[in-house]
Enzyme design. Structure first.
Site, PDB file in Angstrom:
ATOM      1  N   ARG A   1      -5.295   5.967  -7.400  1.00  0.00           N
ATOM      2  CA  ARG A   1      -5.072   7.413  -7.398  1.00  0.00           C
ATOM      3  C   ARG A   1      -4.922   7.963  -8.822  1.00  0.00           C
ATOM      4  O   ARG A   1      -5.457   9.035  -9.150  1.00  0.00           O
ATOM      5  CB  ARG A   1      -3.838   7.734  -6.558  1.00  0.00           C
ATOM      6  CG  ARG A   1      -3.993   7.340  -5.096  1.00  0.00           C
ATOM      7  CD  ARG A   1      -2.666   7.271  -4.375  1.00  0.00           C
ATOM      8  NE  ARG A   1      -1.995   8.562  -4.376  1.00  0.00           N
ATOM      9  CZ  ARG A   1      -0.707   8.730  -4.042  1.00  0.00           C
ATOM     10  NH1 ARG A   1       0.048   7.677  -3.739  1.00  0.00           N
ATOM     11  NH2 ARG A   1      -0.178   9.938  -4.044  1.00  0.00           N
TER      12      ARG A   1
ATOM     13  N   LEU B   1       0.859  -1.181   0.000  1.00  0.00           N
ATOM     14  CA  LEU B   1       0.000   0.000   0.000  1.00  0.00           C
ATOM     15  C   LEU B   1       0.892   1.228   0.000  1.00  0.00           C
ATOM     16  O   LEU B   1       1.989   1.201   0.573  1.00  0.00           O
ATOM     17  CB  LEU B   1      -0.898   0.028   1.245  1.00  0.00           C
ATOM     18  CG  LEU B   1      -1.915  -1.106   1.425  1.00  0.00           C
ATOM     19  CD1 LEU B   1      -2.633  -0.950   2.760  1.00  0.00           C
ATOM     20  CD2 LEU B   1      -2.915  -1.130   0.289  1.00  0.00           C
ATOM     21  N   ASP B   2       0.430   2.308  -0.614  1.00  0.00           N
ATOM     22  CA  ASP B   2       1.192   3.547  -0.568  1.00  0.00           C
ATOM     23  C   ASP B   2       1.345   4.016   0.877  1.00  0.00           C
ATOM     24  O   ASP B   2       0.520   3.690   1.737  1.00  0.00           O
ATOM     25  CB  ASP B   2       0.482   4.642  -1.378  1.00  0.00           C
ATOM     26  CG  ASP B   2       0.387   4.294  -2.855  1.00  0.00           C
ATOM     27  OD1 ASP B   2       1.232   3.516  -3.336  1.00  0.00           O
ATOM     28  OD2 ASP B   2      -0.544   4.792  -3.518  1.00  0.00           O
ATOM     29  N   LYS B   3       2.371   4.791   1.117  1.00  0.00           N
ATOM     30  CA  LYS B   3       2.661   5.282   2.466  1.00  0.00           C
ATOM     31  C   LYS B   3       1.444   5.917   3.126  1.00  0.00           C
ATOM     32  O   LYS B   3       1.130   5.646   4.294  1.00  0.00           O
ATOM     33  CB  LYS B   3       3.808   6.299   2.419  1.00  0.00           C
ATOM     34  CG  LYS B   3       4.130   6.947   3.762  1.00  0.00           C
ATOM     35  CD  LYS B   3       5.246   7.968   3.633  1.00  0.00           C
ATOM     36  CE  LYS B   3       5.524   8.632   4.968  1.00  0.00           C
ATOM     37  NZ  LYS B   3       6.602   9.647   4.859  1.00  0.00           N
TER      38      LYS B   3
END
Length: 303
Positions: free
Chosen positions: A235, A135-137
């Site tokens: 995103r 997962l992205d930060k």
């Protein structure tokens, strides 16, 4: 030296792609191993990444012995939703990077895992032990971690074959007109900013399904389901294809955000997969973080 054996169920045009999609290794890692003579098809060493893999073939990958891990274990708060001898399911908090990279080897999910979990799969190398997907930060929510290579390969296979369901909730800027939709635009590295991803004709196939969960005056709560797992996929598809970026997204979103946020309002809410050892159907749901719920309450009150 360890040997990873993978049976090919359907014909593949490229050997490196087959290994990447069925092992947990990256495609570049697979290419290096092929060039080093570490890959064989039905016992015959193959040196070309572009070699085709026929149905019912057995691909053998010789993995080098693991080097000493130089990533320190750290006592970082971690929400372990479930764990057994094969895997663990983590509800990752916003602001936590998944694995070390670019010379940074502290304050990541991997550091936290090393402190709390004894055994982790080594198939992705010393910087990404146990990491099956990421997962992205600044994206919160569920991800699964493998404790051994057998579990890692099977979980990775389920993701690649679309047998693992990953469902996200996101608050988008503006009002999304369609109630449901499918986005299948390829994603690649941006030509103008190498730190960003973009819709690219020569990018990798990316498929995202969505449905509107709730509407507000100037925002839309949307449920996304990933069918592929490209970097920044939701995103980028939200911002570039739907033209409704995720609220709080500092990379792809609007410069001026009405809310005081530390990152995007994107949460991996539901994770479903088949247990790699028992065959049991596993399903997990993580509640929205408090900061996400707080903004939804504000929007509902104004509506």
């Amino acid at each position: 030296m360890r040997t990873l054996n993978i049976a090919c169920e359907t014909e593949y045009r490229r050997l490196d792609a087959f290994i990447a999609e069925n092992s947990g290794l990256t495609r570049s890692h697979a290419q290096r191993l092929i060039e080093q003579g570490a890959v064989a098809i039905d016992g015959n060493i193959v040196l070309k990444s572009s070699s085709a893999v026929k149905q019912d073939s057995l691909v053998s990958v010789a993995l080098p012995d693991e080097i000493a891990l130089n990533v320190p274990a750290q006592d970082i708060p971690l929400d372990i939703v479930y764990q057994d001898a094969d895997l663990a399911v983590i509800n990752k908090q916003q602001g936590l990077t998944v694995h070390p990279a670019n010379g940074i080897n502290t304050d990541t999910l991997v550091n936290a895992l090393l402190y709390r979990i004894k055994d982790l799969s080594g198939i992705n190398g010393v910087l990404r032990p146990g990491i099956v997907h990421r997962l992205d930060k600044d994206t919160s929510g569920l991800l699964v971690v493998a404790k051994n290579d057998t579990a890692h390969v099977e979980l990775q296979r389920q993701i690649q074959c679309k047998q693992c369901r990953r469902i996200y909730l996101a608050l988008l800027e503006g009002v999304v007109k369609q109630d449901t939709g499918i986005i299948n635009k390829p994603i690649g590295r941006s030509r103008t900013d190498r730190k960003k991803m973009d819709i690219a004709a020569d990018g990798r196939y990316a498929e995202t399904h969505y449905e509107v969960a709730e509407r507000f005056a100037n925002y839309t709560l949307v449920r996304f389901e990933l069918k592929t797992g490209r970097t920044h996929q939701i995103r980028v598809h939200a911002a570039k294809c739907m033209l409704h970026p995720v609220v709080g997204d500092k990379t792809y979103g609007f410069k001026n955000c009405r809310f005081n946020l530390d990152g995007q309002l994107l949460h991996a809410q539901t994770l479903q997969f088949t247990h790699p050892s028992t065959g049991a159907e596993m399903s997990f749901t993580a509640p929205l973080p408090d900061y996400f719920e707080r903004i939804l309450r504000v929007l509902r009150n104004k509506s």
